[in-house]
Design a protein around this motif. Sequence first.
Motif, PDB file in Angstrom:
ATOM      1  N   ARG A  26       0.836  -1.206   0.000  1.00 26.82           N
ATOM      2  CA  ARG A  26       0.000   0.000   0.000  1.00 26.82           C
ATOM      3  C   ARG A  26       0.867   1.252   0.000  1.00 26.82           C
ATOM      4  N   VAL A  27       1.931   1.235   0.806  1.00 23.29           N
ATOM      5  CA  VAL A  27       2.832   2.394   0.842  1.00 23.29           C
ATOM      6  C   VAL A  27       3.524   2.564  -0.509  1.00 23.29           C
ATOM      7  N   LEU A  28       3.995   1.458  -1.084  1.00 22.52           N
ATOM      8  CA  LEU A  28       4.634   1.529  -2.401  1.00 22.52           C
ATOM      9  C   LEU A  28       3.669   2.058  -3.453  1.00 22.52           C
ATOM     10  N   ALA A  29       2.406   1.676  -3.359  1.00 23.77           N
ATOM     11  CA  ALA A  29       1.419   2.131  -4.340  1.00 23.77           C
ATOM     12  C   ALA A  29       1.236   3.641  -4.271  1.00 23.77           C
ATOM     13  N   VAL A  30       1.208   4.196  -3.058  1.00 25.36           N
ATOM     14  CA  VAL A  30       1.082   5.656  -2.918  1.00 25.36           C
ATOM     15  C   VAL A  30       2.310   6.348  -3.492  1.00 25.36           C
ATOM     16  N   ILE A  31       3.491   5.842  -3.164  1.00 24.62           N
ATOM     17  CA  ILE A  31       4.726   6.452  -3.677  1.00 24.62           C
ATOM     18  C   ILE A  31       4.742   6.414  -5.202  1.00 24.62           C
ATOM     19  N   ARG A  32       4.420   5.242  -5.746  1.00 25.75           N
ATOM     20  CA  ARG A  32       4.425   5.098  -7.213  1.00 25.75           C
ATOM     21  C   ARG A  32       3.412   6.051  -7.861  1.00 25.75           C
ATOM     22  N   GLU A  33       2.220   6.151  -7.294  1.00 26.18           N
ATOM     23  CA  GLU A  33       1.175   7.009  -7.869  1.00 26.18           C
ATOM     24  C   GLU A  33       1.589   8.470  -7.851  1.00 26.18           C
ATOM     25  N   ARG A  34       2.196   8.936  -6.750  1.00 26.08           N
ATOM     26  CA  ARG A  34       2.605  10.338  -6.667  1.00 26.08           C
ATOM     27  C   ARG A  34       3.778  10.616  -7.609  1.00 26.08           C
ATOM     28  N   TYR A  35       4.713   9.717  -7.674  1.00 25.44           N
ATOM     29  CA  TYR A  35       5.826   9.895  -8.610  1.00 25.44           C
ATOM     30  C   TYR A  35       5.306   9.999 -10.050  1.00 25.44           C
ATOM     31  N   ARG A  36       4.404   9.100 -10.419  1.00 23.60           N
ATOM     32  CA  ARG A  36       3.862   9.125 -11.779  1.00 23.60           C
ATOM     33  C   ARG A  36       3.076  10.409 -12.034  1.00 23.60           C
ATOM     34  N   ALA A  37       2.382  10.909 -11.010  1.00 23.97           N
ATOM     35  CA  ALA A  37       1.619  12.147 -11.172  1.00 23.97           C
ATOM     36  C   ALA A  37       2.530  13.314 -11.532  1.00 23.97           C
ATOM     37  N   HIS A  38       3.800  13.238 -11.128  1.00 24.16           N
ATOM     38  CA  HIS A  38       4.756  14.307 -11.426  1.00 24.16           C
ATOM     39  C   HIS A  38       5.539  14.046 -12.719  1.00 24.16           C
ATOM     40  N   GLY A  39       5.081  13.098 -13.524  1.00 22.30           N
ATOM     41  CA  GLY A  39       5.658  12.913 -14.853  1.00 22.30           C
ATOM     42  C   GLY A  39       6.835  11.972 -14.935  1.00 22.30           C
ATOM     43  N   PHE A  40       7.060  11.158 -13.899  1.00 21.12           N
ATOM     44  CA  PHE A  40       8.157  10.192 -13.926  1.00 21.12           C
ATOM     45  C   PHE A  40       7.636   8.850 -14.423  1.00 21.12           C
ATOM     46  N   ASP A  41       8.487   8.108 -15.136  1.00 20.59           N
ATOM     47  CA  ASP A  41       8.110   6.828 -15.724  1.00 20.59           C
ATOM     48  C   ASP A  41       8.955   5.706 -15.127  1.00 20.59           C
ATOM     49  N   GLU A  42       8.297   4.579 -14.823  1.00 16.80           N
ATOM     50  CA  GLU A  42       8.992   3.505 -14.123  1.00 16.80           C
ATOM     51  C   GLU A  42       9.753   2.607 -15.089  1.00 16.80           C
ATOM     52  N   ILE A  43      10.955   2.220 -14.669  1.00 15.84           N
ATOM     53  CA  ILE A  43      11.784   1.271 -15.418  1.00 15.84           C
ATOM     54  C   ILE A  43      12.167   0.128 -14.483  1.00 15.84           C
ATOM     55  N   GLU A  44      12.785  -0.890 -15.052  1.00 22.64           N
ATOM     56  CA  GLU A  44      13.292  -2.010 -14.259  1.00 22.64           C
ATOM     57  C   GLU A  44      14.663  -2.396 -14.783  1.00 22.64           C
ATOM     58  N   THR A  45      15.594  -2.663 -13.885  1.00 22.63           N
ATOM     59  CA  THR A  45      16.937  -3.091 -14.261  1.00 22.63           C
ATOM     60  C   THR A  45      17.257  -4.404 -13.550  1.00 22.63           C
ATOM     61  N   PRO A  46      18.225  -5.182 -14.063  1.00 20.24           N
ATOM     62  CA  PRO A  46      18.577  -6.456 -13.424  1.00 20.24           C
ATOM     63  C   PRO A  46      19.136  -6.259 -12.016  1.00 20.24           C
ATOM     64  N   VAL A  47      19.018  -7.286 -11.194  1.00 20.81           N
ATOM     65  CA  VAL A  47      19.535  -7.189  -9.822  1.00 20.81           C
ATOM     66  C   VAL A  47      21.053  -7.316  -9.783  1.00 20.81           C
ATOM     67  N   VAL A  48      21.657  -7.813 -10.872  1.00 23.17           N
ATOM     68  CA  VAL A  48      23.113  -7.930 -10.927  1.00 23.17           C
ATOM     69  C   VAL A  48      23.672  -6.957 -11.959  1.00 23.17           C
ATOM     70  N   GLU A  49      24.883  -6.488 -11.684  1.00 24.76           N
ATOM     71  CA  GLU A  49      25.632  -5.660 -12.620  1.00 24.76           C
ATOM     72  C   GLU A  49      27.051  -6.218 -12.717  1.00 24.76           C
ATOM     73  N   GLU A  50      27.785  -5.783 -13.713  1.00 29.96           N
ATOM     74  CA  GLU A  50      29.165  -6.240 -13.855  1.00 29.96           C
ATOM     75  C   GLU A  50      29.996  -5.792 -12.661  1.00 29.96           C
ATOM     76  N   TYR A  51      30.894  -6.659 -12.243  1.00 31.91           N
ATOM     77  CA  TYR A  51      31.740  -6.379 -11.076  1.00 31.91           C
ATOM     78  C   TYR A  51      32.511  -5.066 -11.264  1.00 31.91           C
ATOM     79  N   ALA A  52      33.088  -4.883 -12.438  1.00 31.37           N
ATOM     80  CA  ALA A  52      33.908  -3.691 -12.679  1.00 31.37           C
ATOM     81  C   ALA A  52      33.076  -2.419 -12.562  1.00 31.37           C
ATOM     82  N   ARG A  53      31.815  -2.483 -12.958  1.00 23.91           N
ATOM     83  CA  ARG A  53      30.955  -1.303 -12.879  1.00 23.91           C
ATOM     84  C   ARG A  53      30.605  -0.981 -11.430  1.00 23.91           C
ATOM     85  N   LEU A  54      30.371  -2.009 -10.615  1.00 22.72           N
ATOM     86  CA  LEU A  54      30.027  -1.805  -9.215  1.00 22.72           C
ATOM     87  C   LEU A  54      31.233  -1.402  -8.371  1.00 22.72           C
ATOM     88  N   HIS A  55      32.431  -1.616  -8.908  1.00 22.58           N
ATOM     89  CA  HIS A  55      33.654  -1.307  -8.160  1.00 22.58           C
ATOM     90  C   HIS A  55      34.526  -0.323  -8.946  1.00 22.58           C
TER      91      HIS A  55
END
Length: 420
Positions: A14-43
């Motif tokens: 429910r809390v996430l839904a409110v946050i998402r709705e308010r963010y979208r109301a201000h013109g932001f668009d949701e994306i998704e990225t993988p949970v892993v990244e390359e080691y060199a990029r993270l370090h």
Amino acid sequence: MRDFLPADKARRERVLAVIRERYRAHGFDEIETPVVEEYARLHAGIGGDNEKLAYNVLKRGLDADAIRAAAEAPADLTDLGLRYDLTVPLARFYASNRGQLPTVFRSIQMAPVWRAERPQKGRYRQFVQCDIDVIGDASARAEAELVIATLDTVDALGLEGGTIRINDRRALDFMLDSFGFDPSERPGVLITIDKLDKIGPEGVAAELRERGATASAVDAFEAFLRRPMTMEYNPYGERQIRKVLPDGAPDDVVAHLVGIGEAVLAARGASSPIGDVPLVFDPFLVRGMGYYTGTIFELAHPSVDYSLGGGGRYDGMIGRFLGQEVPAVGFSIGFERIVDLVEGLEDADARSVVLVHDRDVPVPELIAHKAALVGAGARVRLEQRTKNLKALLERSAADGYTEFATVAPGDAELEFKALD
């Protein structure tokens, strides 16, 4: 890393839904990225101490000889890692997908991240971040949009009264230069300055001397902290900013900060320059991430003595992946801290019903009753009657159900009662 029972999970959603709705109301668009990244990029040296807390993924197919050969260089054993924040993945995402994105891209990311923290209250090894970012806009408009959307979201969660502490890394650099600190000392000096609220001016000066910082610079900094200050009220704006900085602060930095305040003032509907702008300029706000290049901010609320979120401008990060500089700024709400403060956020479902049935009710009859209610927009759970009906109903109420009805064989109409 925690399990969540149904009631806790529903509350978080429910809390996430409110946050998402308010963010979208201000013109932001949701994306998704993988949970892993390359080691060199993270370090890559841009994540500050969080890089030390990253969970790394062992390379696949390593045999004993390969592991022994890499014993002196553990980094050779890994090629991936779990993301420790959402900003590094966003920079990689933008560099990879720029051609399909608008010139100014406003993103939402709401997802778990992982850090090998020492667990304690409010600090976990897996936790959710709620980020909004503006990429491609170097003006104060980008920061203003983030601040306004964040304050609006906090208000929508019932946490009115939030304020934003704001500073600029360029103002910090100017201060350290004006006191006489050598550029090579800056990282360590900032770590100590960040403790000002906890250990006070005397403690900061003492720790800087213990670090071996330039003695004359420490003296100048200590004298600045102890300088006499008038007590008149100054609302957020140029006068307040210049008053708490050494003389000669860069005009462009001050103008950028003032522009953010003017935009927030306009959005909040204040009628004059001395309106109640929920911004406070803090010249000693540091924030630890190494990638910040300009404005930095933290979300504060009078109900707690710790920040509920923060962010800043990281204009140099995307260029590492894209080969050309792209302005970027982001703000992250600390979801795990926010969710514990939110009260009275009710489920938006129209009805939430438990059907308590006798053992001998035919399955087709039960399913027909349930299907009719679900078809009318209700949330429905089937429960077989137990000897302790009170305990069954109490558990159902704890799981968010608000009504119940008993079902016997052949019942055509059901009588619904409130779950108290």
